[in-house]
Design an enzyme around this catalytic site. Structure first.
Site, PDB file in Angstrom:
ATOM      1  N   ASP A  64       0.752  -1.200   0.087  1.00 27.34           N
ATOM      2  CA  ASP A  64      -0.082   0.238  -0.074  1.00 27.34           C
ATOM      3  C   ASP A  64       0.739   1.297  -0.047  1.00 27.34           C
ATOM      4  O   ASP A  64       1.946   1.330   0.764  1.00 27.34           O
ATOM      5  CB  ASP A  64      -0.851  -0.108   1.254  1.00 27.34           C
ATOM      6  CG  ASP A  64      -1.831  -1.190   1.408  1.00 27.34           C
ATOM      7  OD1 ASP A  64      -2.340  -1.703   0.046  1.00 27.34           O
ATOM      8  OD2 ASP A  64      -2.161  -1.499   2.341  1.00 27.34           O
ATOM      9  N   ARG A  88     -11.691  -0.626  -7.235  1.00 24.35           N
ATOM     10  CA  ARG A  88     -11.590   0.143  -5.780  1.00 24.35           C
ATOM     11  C   ARG A  88     -11.365   1.611  -5.953  1.00 24.35           C
ATOM     12  O   ARG A  88     -10.290   2.145  -5.407  1.00 24.35           O
ATOM     13  CB  ARG A  88     -10.608  -0.755  -5.001  1.00 24.35           C
ATOM     14  CG  ARG A  88     -10.857  -2.210  -5.142  1.00 24.35           C
ATOM     15  CD  ARG A  88      -9.914  -2.942  -4.044  1.00 24.35           C
ATOM     16  NE  ARG A  88      -9.983  -4.296  -4.083  1.00 24.35           N
ATOM     17  CZ  ARG A  88      -9.337  -5.129  -3.147  1.00 24.35           C
ATOM     18  NH1 ARG A  88      -8.365  -4.511  -2.670  1.00 24.35           N
ATOM     19  NH2 ARG A  88      -9.660  -6.488  -3.129  1.00 24.35           N
TER      20      ARG A  88
END
Length: 526
Positions: A161, A243
């Site tokens: 991430d 997403r």
């Protein structure tokens, strides 16, 4: 046909905030980091101020960032860390101390509070190195670039991430950052902006998320529903497979974002999530809103969005796109004040404000970038001017014999139009300022004023900018709702039309003697 991102991509130090080898933090002059103030849900739950009022230090490596955290008196002592240069695995090591909990190979904001991390100088780039926020609160991250963080391959950081939050995180404001990858999961990347395990009161604003298989998520599974109260505004999502974001439970507010090249699915509201989707611009994308890849339904309230070349898939048991005519299926109450731009200007204003190294510019709510006040009195910028009627002065037109009476209804409305010349904005025709203007890309074009509800108009005034007086030749005034011509003529000035109730009024320039410059497009009911 669009293809997933992975296949489309080609593959001094100044005075230091700490002395090398000693971890000593040296005092630096106070910085005006986090110009302006937090917006959205980050203003709730006591607000988000980061390290305001604390010591300011400078760091050019990840190790120095960690040493600054560890050099505080306590884990909650306010601190502003100014970052410049490239932070990577080679210069990011664990530092120990009673006020920190750091790790190698990741910027670890763990079990701390009251910290601002802000890029300064020539800029700050976190290269293949993620920022991890865990068990922390009151954090601001601003004006940095985080790129190519991997969860597999080498080197790895932060689970792949770019920015990740988990475990009881509260009140985070991420602003004017650029988050990017170079592919999807098969290339080793995960999400750009992820939140899970009880993360709440977060705002992502004026940022760029691009070239990734996954934009970000809220909640790690269909049963992990402890997250929420997230605001996303004035962000660019570009070349993202899915997403954008994925919501599992909780409440999120998306407004004034520009979604471009969303390849598979966009805002994925599922497992009882509630999304308020206001005044966004969706472009060249697929399935930008709905419940996808699950039968656990989510909900949305939509208003004022533009869908430009958006395609929609057929519905199946686990694939429920909101289009082709998105309608609200819930209502979502927002507890904070916000001043949205009209959707039509979102691509322009986001292009001029979003991302690192943009001077921290924000929109004034009237589609015009500006430098935010360092001491804001409310959570969103206030449109200027504050007067709603034209008054004599250097920035407003001087009333003449045929000046319409009453309130200029363009102030506070929205605007859009045909292709515009570089450096101009649709919002300039409704800001009450004759020194700013809109020009078409050529000698002809159109500009419109828009309202969120039906508005009655009987006259308008077209004001040309200084140096361009008399350029406008023939024109038409159109009912933007129906396309009907209300009147036509030549030359700028006050124009009377049949009293008409509509939501959009268009001024179309048919000919001109030079590039026209429309400083103000005023509208009046009387």
């Amino acid at each position: 046909m669009k293809r997933p991102v992975a296949f489309r991509l080609h593959a001094a130090a100044a005075a230091m905030a700490l002395a090398a080898g000693t971890g000593v933090v040296l005092s630096m002059p106070q910085a005006s980091a986090a110009t302006g103030g937090a917006t959205g849900y980050a203003t709730q739950n006591g607000g988000t101020t980061g390290g305001a009022g604390g010591q300011t230090v400078r760091a050019t490596t990840g190790t120095q960032i960690h040493a600054a955290l560890c050099g505080r008196a306590t884990s909650s002592t306010p601190l502003i860390i100014q970052v410049e240069g490239t932070v990577n695995h080679a210069n990011t090591a664990k530092v120990s101390g009673t006020s920190c909990n750091t790790a190698d190979g990741v910027i670890e904001l763990k079990q701390i509070s009251n910290v601002t991390l802000v890029g300064v100088g020539a800029g700050a780039v976190f290269d293949q190195l993620g920022i991890h926020i865990r068990e922390s609160s009151n954090i601001i991250i601003q004006n940095v670039t985080v790129k190519n963080v991997k969860k597999s391959g080498s080197p790895v950081s932060n689970g792949g991430d770019a920015i990740g939050m988990e475990s009881g995180v509260r009140n985070v404001w991420v602003d004017h950052v650029t988050l990017e990858a170079s592919g999807g999961e098969s290339e080793g990347y995960d999400g750009l902006f992820d939140m899970k395990d009880d993360t709440k009161y977060v705002t992502l604003s004026y940022s760029i998320l691009r070239n990734s298989g996954r934009g970000g998520l809220v909640g790690s599974s269909e049963t992990e529903l402890s997250n929420g109260f997230i605001t996303y505004h004035h962000n660019l999502y570009d070349n993202i497979d899915s997403r954008a974001p994925l919501l599992r439970g909780g409440t999120a507010h998306m407004y004034n974002n520009h979604y471009r090249r969303i390849n598979e699915s966009g805002i994925n509201s599922r497992a009882g999530a509630h999304a308020k989707v206001d005044n966004n611009y969706f472009e060249d994308s697929k399935d930008v809103l709905g419940t996808f890849y699950t039968t656990a339904a989510g909900y949305w309230q939509v208003s004022g969005n533009v869908f430009d070349n958006v395609t929609w898939s057929a519905r199946t048991s686990d694939h429920n796109p909101a289009g082709p005519n998105p309608q609200s299926n819930t209502t979502v109450s927002i507890p904070y004040a916000f001043t949205p731009d009209s959707a039509g200007c979102v691509p322009d204003v986001v292009a001029r404000t979003a991302g690192a190294a943009k001077g921290l510019l924000v929109s004034d709510g009237s589609c015009t970038p500006q430098t935010p006040s360092p001491t804001p009195t409310q959570t969103t910028p206030t449109p200027t001017p504050t007067q709603t009627t034209p008054t004599p002065g250097p920035t407003t037109p001087t009333p003449g014999p045929t000046q319409p009476g009453g309130t200029n209804l363009s102030i506070g409305a929205g605007s859009d139009g045909s292709s515009k010349a570089d450096g101009t904005s649709y919002g300039n025709v409704r800001d009450g300022n004759l020194s700013t203007y809109w020009s078409p890309a050529g000698t002809t074009g159109s500009v419109s004023i828009k309202w969120g509800s039906a508005t009655t108009i009987s006259s308008l005034a077209i004001r040309e900018a200084a140096g361009a007086t008399g350029a406008i030749g023939s024109w038409k005034v159109l009912n933007g709702d129906t396309g009907a011509v209300l009147t036509s003529g030549s030359g700028a000035g006050v124009i009377t039309i049949p009293r008409t109730t509509l939501q959009k009024l268009t001024f179309q320039i048919v000919s001109s003697s030079a590039t026209p410059r429309v400083a103000e497009f005023e509208t009046y009911a009387g």
